[in-house]
Design an enzyme around this catalytic site. Structure first.
Site: not given
Length: 261
Positions: A152, A165
């Site tokens: 990501s 995250y």
């Protein structure tokens, strides 16, 4: 090693390959599966909900893509091992693995609970290890295979309320490098894709948040959200012979957001 006589289009051809894509009943996972299937691969869709995965497979089949379903939880070691064994026996050897399954949970870091932390890590990080460990056994025996982990922009950048995250995705970047180092001697390549902000069901609240969308579009050099289909070229490239000498890398598909302040 691919033949040097292959034409450029042939380098990207995945005909005869089987690709397992975790978390692929919708969103980015389904986009990855569609792209790989469009390049000729037989795709195996995964989700915890077999019904949702079957619906997604039916959509791909309508477009002429060979798609089957394997329902399992990526964080369940025993379930993963059994599912991978079933795939290798009933469908065929897994040539390509895309570790896409992941979740998000937003909360202030100081109030993040142990349970929420462990749940997020069990899927986003442990799941990549668990599924890769199960699949790589066959790849090692065959001395070939490709693993693509989904990182990501949060592998590089943090934002308030998503620290766990970001930690999980930062770990994926380093796990990708380590996998490449451990398994390269078996002819196995391991790379990662780091998506930026894409219009998906999971991001619907952010897409509909006018303030956030305006901020994101100003922050992103290309000035917009990404479309999941725009990830297709990268996943096909990394899965194909076109990337035969590439391993341990993370490619960011993010409209330029990681390149500027």
């Amino acid at each position: 090693m691919p033949s040097v006589s292959k034409t450029i289009p042939a380098l990207f051809n995945l005909t005869g390959k089987r690709a397992l894509v975790t978390g692929s009943s919708r969103g980015l996972g389904l986009a990855f599966a569609r792209a790989l299937g469009g390049a000729g691969a037989d795709v195996i869709l995964n989700a915890r909900d077999a019904g949702k995965a079957a619906q997604a497979a039916a959509v791909l089949q309508e477009d002429g893509i060979s798609a089957t379903v394997s329902a399992f939880d990526v964080a369940d070691s025993a379930g993963v091992a059994a599912a991978v064994a079933d795939i290798e026996r009933d469908v065929g050897p897994i040539d390509i693995l895309v570790n896409n399954a992941g979740i998000q949970h937003r909360a202030p870091l100081e109030s993040f609970t142990d349970a929420d932390w462990r749940r997020l890590m069990s899927i986003n990080l442990d799941g990549v290890f668990v599924v890769s460990r199960a699949v790589v056994a066959g790849m090692i025996a065959r001395r070939s295979g490709t693993i693509i982990n989904i990182a990501s922009v949060q592998s590089e950048l943090a934002r308030p309320s998503i620290a766990p995250y970001a930690a999980s995705k930062g770990a994926i970047k380093m796990l990708t490098k380590a996998m490449a180092g451990d398994w390269g001697k078996y002819g196995i390549r391991v790379n990662a894709i780091g998506p930026g902000y894409f219009r998906t069901e999971l991001n619907e609240a952010l897409v509909n948040d006018k303030t956030f969308s305006e901020w994101l579009e100003k922050r992103t050099p290309l000035g917009r959200w990404g479309d999941p289909a725009e990830l297709g070229g990268a996943v096909v490239f990394l899965a194909s012979d076109a990337a035969s000498f590439m391993t341990g890398q993370t490619i960011y598909i993010d409209g330029g957001i990681t390149s500027v302040l």
